[in-house]
Scaffold this active site. Structure first.
Site, PDB file in Angstrom:
ATOM      1  N   GLU A  90       8.863   3.831   5.062  1.00 38.44           N
ATOM      2  CA  GLU A  90       9.296   4.206   6.405  1.00 38.44           C
ATOM      3  C   GLU A  90      10.445   5.203   6.334  1.00 38.44           C
ATOM      4  O   GLU A  90      11.260   5.156   5.407  1.00 38.44           O
ATOM      5  CB  GLU A  90       9.734   2.946   7.170  1.00 38.44           C
ATOM      6  CG  GLU A  90       8.550   2.014   7.407  1.00 38.44           C
ATOM      7  CD  GLU A  90       8.890   0.764   8.197  1.00 38.44           C
ATOM      8  OE1 GLU A  90      10.055   0.344   8.189  1.00 38.44           O
ATOM      9  OE2 GLU A  90       7.968   0.217   8.825  1.00 38.44           O
ATOM     10  N   CYS A 103      16.591   9.648   8.083  1.00 38.61           N
ATOM     11  CA  CYS A 103      16.950   8.569   7.163  1.00 38.61           C
ATOM     12  C   CYS A 103      15.734   8.326   6.273  1.00 38.61           C
ATOM     13  O   CYS A 103      14.665   7.979   6.785  1.00 38.61           O
ATOM     14  CB  CYS A 103      17.303   7.337   8.001  1.00 38.61           C
ATOM     15  SG  CYS A 103      17.608   5.875   7.023  1.00 38.61           S
ATOM     16  N   CYS A 110      12.917  -3.066  -2.591  1.00 37.73           N
ATOM     17  CA  CYS A 110      14.238  -2.926  -3.231  1.00 37.73           C
ATOM     18  C   CYS A 110      14.531  -4.197  -4.016  1.00 37.73           C
ATOM     19  O   CYS A 110      14.199  -5.296  -3.583  1.00 37.73           O
ATOM     20  CB  CYS A 110      15.313  -2.709  -2.163  1.00 37.73           C
ATOM     21  SG  CYS A 110      16.968  -2.498  -2.863  1.00 37.73           S
ATOM     22  N   CYS A 114      19.877  -7.786  -0.654  1.00 35.91           N
ATOM     23  CA  CYS A 114      20.983  -8.067   0.278  1.00 35.91           C
ATOM     24  C   CYS A 114      20.452  -9.017   1.364  1.00 35.91           C
ATOM     25  O   CYS A 114      19.340  -8.819   1.879  1.00 35.91           O
ATOM     26  CB  CYS A 114      21.501  -6.778   0.912  1.00 35.91           C
ATOM     27  SG  CYS A 114      22.082  -5.605  -0.335  1.00 35.91           S
ATOM     28  N   CYS A 117      19.049  -7.772   4.880  1.00 38.35           N
ATOM     29  CA  CYS A 117      18.194  -6.579   4.893  1.00 38.35           C
ATOM     30  C   CYS A 117      16.713  -6.941   4.720  1.00 38.35           C
ATOM     31  O   CYS A 117      16.347  -7.674   3.802  1.00 38.35           O
ATOM     32  CB  CYS A 117      18.648  -5.643   3.767  1.00 38.35           C
ATOM     33  SG  CYS A 117      17.537  -4.272   3.499  1.00 38.35           S
ATOM     34  N   GLY A 163      15.126   0.967  -0.093  1.00 40.72           N
ATOM     35  CA  GLY A 163      15.453   1.140  -1.505  1.00 40.72           C
ATOM     36  C   GLY A 163      16.896   1.490  -1.776  1.00 40.72           C
ATOM     37  O   GLY A 163      17.652   1.874  -0.872  1.00 40.72           O
ATOM     38  N   GLU A 164      17.285   1.309  -3.027  1.00 40.64           N
ATOM     39  CA  GLU A 164      18.636   1.659  -3.492  1.00 40.64           C
ATOM     40  C   GLU A 164      18.516   2.988  -4.247  1.00 40.64           C
ATOM     41  O   GLU A 164      17.959   3.049  -5.349  1.00 40.64           O
ATOM     42  CB  GLU A 164      19.136   0.527  -4.413  1.00 40.64           C
ATOM     43  CG  GLU A 164      20.317   0.874  -5.293  1.00 40.64           C
ATOM     44  CD  GLU A 164      21.509   1.471  -4.549  1.00 40.64           C
ATOM     45  OE1 GLU A 164      22.031   0.827  -3.641  1.00 40.64           O
ATOM     46  OE2 GLU A 164      21.899   2.605  -4.895  1.00 40.64           O
ATOM     47  N   SER A 195      23.527   6.737   0.084  1.00 40.29           N
ATOM     48  CA  SER A 195      24.150   5.442   0.368  1.00 40.29           C
ATOM     49  C   SER A 195      23.748   4.416  -0.687  1.00 40.29           C
ATOM     50  O   SER A 195      22.575   4.232  -0.971  1.00 40.29           O
ATOM     51  CB  SER A 195      23.691   4.972   1.751  1.00 40.29           C
ATOM     52  OG  SER A 195      24.181   3.682   2.006  1.00 40.29           O
ATOM     53  N   SER A 218      27.875   0.598   0.867  1.00 40.48           N
ATOM     54  CA  SER A 218      27.710  -0.527   1.761  1.00 40.48           C
ATOM     55  C   SER A 218      28.577  -1.673   1.226  1.00 40.48           C
ATOM     56  O   SER A 218      28.287  -2.231   0.189  1.00 40.48           O
ATOM     57  CB  SER A 218      26.212  -0.881   1.748  1.00 40.48           C
ATOM     58  OG  SER A 218      25.928  -1.856   2.676  1.00 40.48           O
ATOM     59  N   LEU A 219      29.670  -1.972   1.934  1.00 44.68           N
ATOM     60  CA  LEU A 219      30.655  -2.938   1.409  1.00 44.68           C
ATOM     61  C   LEU A 219      30.442  -4.325   2.036  1.00 44.68           C
ATOM     62  O   LEU A 219      30.213  -5.298   1.328  1.00 44.68           O
ATOM     63  CB  LEU A 219      32.069  -2.422   1.702  1.00 44.68           C
ATOM     64  CG  LEU A 219      33.196  -3.223   1.081  1.00 44.68           C
ATOM     65  CD1 LEU A 219      33.176  -3.107  -0.431  1.00 44.68           C
ATOM     66  CD2 LEU A 219      34.547  -2.777   1.628  1.00 44.68           C
ATOM     67  N   ASN A 220      30.585  -4.409   3.319  1.00 42.89           N
ATOM     68  CA  ASN A 220      30.240  -5.606   4.112  1.00 42.89           C
ATOM     69  C   ASN A 220      31.132  -6.823   3.943  1.00 42.89           C
ATOM     70  O   ASN A 220      31.145  -7.695   4.802  1.00 42.89           O
ATOM     71  CB  ASN A 220      28.772  -5.992   3.920  1.00 42.89           C
ATOM     72  CG  ASN A 220      27.876  -4.824   4.219  1.00 42.89           C
ATOM     73  OD1 ASN A 220      28.117  -4.104   5.182  1.00 42.89           O
ATOM     74  ND2 ASN A 220      26.894  -4.570   3.385  1.00 42.89           N
ATOM     75  N   ASN A 294      21.842  -5.494  13.169  1.00 40.91           N
ATOM     76  CA  ASN A 294      20.586  -5.480  13.937  1.00 40.91           C
ATOM     77  C   ASN A 294      19.654  -6.526  13.346  1.00 40.91           C
ATOM     78  O   ASN A 294      19.144  -6.299  12.250  1.00 40.91           O
ATOM     79  CB  ASN A 294      19.861  -4.144  13.764  1.00 40.91           C
ATOM     80  CG  ASN A 294      20.645  -3.034  14.366  1.00 40.91           C
ATOM     81  OD1 ASN A 294      20.786  -2.969  15.568  1.00 40.91           O
ATOM     82  ND2 ASN A 294      21.175  -2.178  13.510  1.00 40.91           N
ATOM     83  N   CYS A 337      19.398   0.305  10.763  1.00 41.31           N
ATOM     84  CA  CYS A 337      19.857  -0.064   9.419  1.00 41.31           C
ATOM     85  C   CYS A 337      19.460  -1.487   9.077  1.00 41.31           C
ATOM     86  O   CYS A 337      19.671  -2.403   9.865  1.00 41.31           O
ATOM     87  CB  CYS A 337      21.381   0.003   9.359  1.00 41.31           C
ATOM     88  SG  CYS A 337      21.971   1.657   9.272  1.00 41.31           S
TER      89      CYS A 337
HETATM   90  S1  SF4 Z   1      20.623  -2.967   2.005  1.00 37.34           S
HETATM   91 FE1  SF4 Z   1      19.875  -1.334   0.657  1.00 37.34          FE
HETATM   92  S2  SF4 Z   1      20.347  -2.093  -1.396  1.00 37.34           S
HETATM   93 FE2  SF4 Z   1      20.468  -3.890  -0.059  1.00 37.34          FE
HETATM   94  S3  SF4 Z   1      18.404  -4.795  -0.157  1.00 37.34           S
HETATM   95 FE3  SF4 Z   1      18.449  -3.375   1.592  1.00 37.34          FE
HETATM   96  S4  SF4 Z   1      17.636  -1.457   0.818  1.00 37.34           S
HETATM   97 FE4  SF4 Z   1      18.252  -2.688  -0.963  1.00 37.34          FE
END
Ligand code: SF4
Length: 351
Positions: A90, A103, A110, A114, A117, A163-164, A195, A218-220, A294, A337
């Site tokens: 996507e 984006c 991935c 996280c 996600c 993905g990362e 990112s 991405s810290l969070n 979200n 996101c």
């Molecule tokens: S936030 Fe990014 S790094 Fe974390 S699981 Fe989702 S896609 Fe992967």
């Protein structure tokens, strides 16, 4: 198997075995690919027919196929794209005034898992090839050209889709080299953001390689136990190592760092979270972006209310860095996101 032409730098493309071909033929081909978004040699009518035949024999021109196109109430468009092996990825096109931000995804699924996600729940299926990442840009650019009245081009690129990116760093860095080449899109590095969830060796590699792009992390949470739970990568590359990598990036690169912080009520919005964040960012020159969470279907977390966000942002003004509350886009088509995943089969096609 033929190399895909969208995965090559201009100097890597060989037009034919005929060394007498005028040099301008290559620029004509690149104009078709990167200005007209044309992936069919038969339509490149200013090229001689023998050259068109030769190109078809030498290279694949296959682009991701649009399987679904969902338009959100805020005009963000989420594309569900089918790849040659049947995988679905996507990407999301976000219009804002004259800005058009895409984006894009760098992997199918991935591995980083996280907890907030949707993509992480898919696990990693595979890395995307260079041409599959560039293909997302060509497909979205063609869609813009066909749907917007004025000639509009993509203005910003963010690697924040599925993905990362730093787990597929070799391909992602080559994508940037191709896109920033003066004979392709000459895409501005200052309008490109990569990112990461905090892949420390990748951040160092990016700083050392001279790759030109802004870095978002991405810290969070800046509380180690909490970040372990939200982002398992913290157990591999803890906050202390991440901070060292960010300071290193700042020293080596002229590109800006943004720290992203998804606001999840009951998880990372308390005073102790803000105090830990303040300690973590202390001497890092960066910007802080807060993003209301979200929820995707079956998410264990909820979205913050606007009052909760306002209260948090009021307290965040005590941070020395610039802080912004980013509005999520495309949430009603699960394009915001953390929501990207292959949902396409269950959803309606727009238009
Ligand atoms: S936030 Fe990014 S790094 Fe974390 S699981 Fe989702 S896609 Fe992967």
């Amino acid at each position: 198997m033929l190399n895909n032409v969208f995965g090559l730098l201009p100097e890597e493309i060989e037009l034919s075995g005929d060394s007498k071909l005028p040099v301008y033929r290559k620029q004509q081909l690149l104009t078709w690919l990167y200005k007209q978004y044309c992936a069919d040699p038969d339509k490149m009518l200013n090229l001689p027919s023998e050259l068109r035949d030769s190109l078809s024999q030498r290279y694949s021109f296959v682009l991701p196929e649009i399987q679904t196109r969902l338009k959100a109430s805020d005009n963000a468009v989420k594309f569900g794209l089918k790849l040659e092996d049947g995988s679905i990825i996507e990407s999301v096109l976000i219009p804002e005034a004259r800005k058009r931000t895409l984006c894009i995804s760098s992997q199918v699924g991935c591995a980083r898992a996280c907890s907030f996600c949707s993509t992480g729940k898919m696990k990693l299926r595979r890395n995307l090839e260079i041409h599959e990442i560039i293909g997302q840009i060509i497909v979205a650019s063609a869609d813009l050209k066909n749907t917007e009245a004025e000639a509009t081009r993509l203005s910003n690129l963010v690697f924040m889709g599925m993905g990362e990116p730093l787990d597929n760093a070799g391909n992602v860095f080559q994508v940037l080299r191709i896109l920033q080449h003066s004979s392709t899109l000459a895409f501005s590095p200052r309008r490109t953001t990569l990112s990461t969830c905090g892949v420390v060796p990748g951040i160092i590699q990016m700083a050392d390689s001279g790759i030109k792009a802004k870095l978002a992390v991405s810290l969070n949470s800046a509380i180690p136990t909490k970040r372990d739970q939200l982002m398992p990568i913290n157990m591999q590359y803890p906050l202390t190592e991440l901070k060292q990598a960010l300071l290193y990036f700042r020293r080596k690169s002229s590109f800006r760092i943004t720290l992203e912080y998804v606001l999840i009520p009951g998880v990372n919005m308390a005073l102790e979270d803000l105090k830990a964040l303040k300690r973590f960012v202390g001497d890092i020159s960066c910007k802080l972006n807060f993003i209301p969470f979200n929820p995707a279907p079956a998410s264990e977390y909820r979205a913050p209310t606007s009052e909760e966000c306002a209260h948090f942002m009021q307290q965040a003004q005590s941070l020395p860095q610039a802080v912004t509350l980013r509005k999520s886009r495309g949430a009603d088509v699960l394009g915001a996101c953390g929501q990207l995943r292959n949902h396409s089969k269950e959803e309606n096609i727009d238009e």
